[in-house]
Write an enzyme that holds these catalytic residues in place. Structure first.
Site, PDB file in Angstrom:
ATOM      1  CB  CYS A 115      32.179 -41.181 -21.666  1.00 59.51           C
ATOM      2  SG  CYS A 115      33.375 -39.959 -21.529  1.00 59.51           S
ATOM      3  CG  HIS A 255      28.666 -39.194 -22.180  1.00 51.85           C
ATOM      4  ND1 HIS A 255      28.752 -38.716 -21.068  1.00 51.85           N
ATOM      5  CD2 HIS A 255      29.477 -39.010 -23.154  1.00 51.85           C
ATOM      6  CE1 HIS A 255      30.157 -38.441 -20.833  1.00 51.85           C
ATOM      7  NE2 HIS A 255      30.352 -38.516 -22.417  1.00 51.85           N
ATOM      8  CG  ASN A 285      32.734 -35.749 -21.272  1.00 53.74           C
ATOM      9  OD1 ASN A 285      32.219 -36.570 -20.101  1.00 53.74           O
ATOM     10  ND2 ASN A 285      33.266 -36.073 -22.351  1.00 53.74           N
TER      11      ASN A 285
END
Length: 331
Positions: A115, A255, A285
């Protein structure tokens, strides 16, 4: 220095299939309310069966190149960040994506930082451009996370979505159009907190063959606690290092992993609502694609304009983390 690295363009792409929380109720012990309360996610996009990460990435990449007023042949280097590559070991997704763009005889490689991948991309592109080695670098965060999810695991499959974001990094002589600073870090001692098991076959000389599903595994509570603690420290560090305060930042684009993590950082640094870009509620996500997708959406909505200073942060498997201060150098 004669020039700085500059983020010249941004584009994003989300697959058309929208999966709302209620869809998970059909096969999991969960509900729309349970998911949204714990994550802030209302829906996410999933790619079709035949689509791969490179297919998502190439759509965003074409638009980013066009917005930078370039052609694919003007690109000197292609770097892709993904945890869901087209192929397990080789070729790299960057090579596949380059071919789909019609780019030949130019270097291309992948970055594996989960990520945090997009922050790592910025660091690499900044270094290459400011060294003078390359003039135009295409960076792409592209993910088909649905391909690595265990849809029997309520703790992971509800969190992720598919998508892509791309940027062209070029040159500028103006500091306030530059990638001002990027800091990246990792600590492999926590690698078992967030990982996908080994999927390559063992050698024929192994006495016992071990197999495992190639699905994403996560220790959710541990990751949440470490993410909040680490990101707070990291964001404070990069602001202090550059003699900046939260009010100096036009947009805070974190993020998009979990709304609670984002809110913890936002509240600690006292960012106003209008400074924070949120897309987690509609895309979930999307790993390495989440920051460029959020940037792309902010640009398309008119919230991101030339000269605006963005603060980016991310945390992911590895464990990896990083933050960046970026002026938008596009138009």
């Amino acid at each position: 220095m004669e020039f700085y690295a500059s983020l010249k363009s941004i584009a994003m792409h989300a697959p058309s299939e929208c999966i709302k929380n209620v869809a998970f109720q059909e096969f999991l012990d969960t509900s729309d309310e349970w998911i949204e309360k714990r994550t802030g996610i209302k829906e996410r996009r999933f790619a079709s069966v035949g689509e791969k990460s490179s297919d998502l990435g190439v759509i965003a990449a074409k638009q980013a190149i066009e917005r930078a007023h370039l052609t694919p042949q003007d690109i000197d280097l292609v770097v892709v960040a993904t945890l869901s590559p087209d192929f397990l070991a080789m070729p790299s997704t960057a090579c596949v994506l380059s071919a789909k763009l019609g780019i030949e005889n130019k270097p291309a490689f992948d970055i594996s930082a989960a990520c945090t991948g997009f922050i790592y991309l910025l660091s690499v592109a900044k270094a290459y451009v400011e060294s003078g080695m390359y003039e135009n670098v295409l960076i792409v965060g592209a993910e088909k996370t649905s391909s690595v999810l265990d849809f029997k695991d309520r703790g992971t499959c509800i969190l992720f979505g598919d998508g892509a974001g791309a940027c062209v990094i070029g040159r500028t002589k103006h500091l306030k159009e530059s990638i001002l600073d990027v800091q990246i870090s990792a600590n492999g001692n926590f690698s078992n907190y967030l990982y996908t098991p080994r999927t390559l076959k063992p050698t024929p000389f192994n006495a016992k063959e071990e197999t495992s599903d190639p699905f994403l595994c996560m220790k959710g509570n541990e990751v949440f606690k470490l993410a909040v603690k680490t990101l707070l420290k990291d964001v404070e560090m990069i602001l202090e290092k550059n003699a900046l305060k939260p009010e100096d930042v036009r947009l805070f684009i974190p993020h998009q992993a979990n709304l609670r993590i984002i809110q913890a950082v936002r509240e600690h640094l006292d960012f106003k609502d209008e400074q924070v870009v949120l897309t987690v509620h509609k895309y979930g996500n999307t790993s390495a694609a989440s920051i460029p997708m959020a940037m792309g959406e902010a640009y398309e909505e008119g919230r991101l304009k030339k000269g605006d200073l963005m603060l980016l942060d991310a945390f992911g498997g590895g464990l990896t983390w990083g933050s960046a201060l970026v002026y938008f150098g596009g138009s």
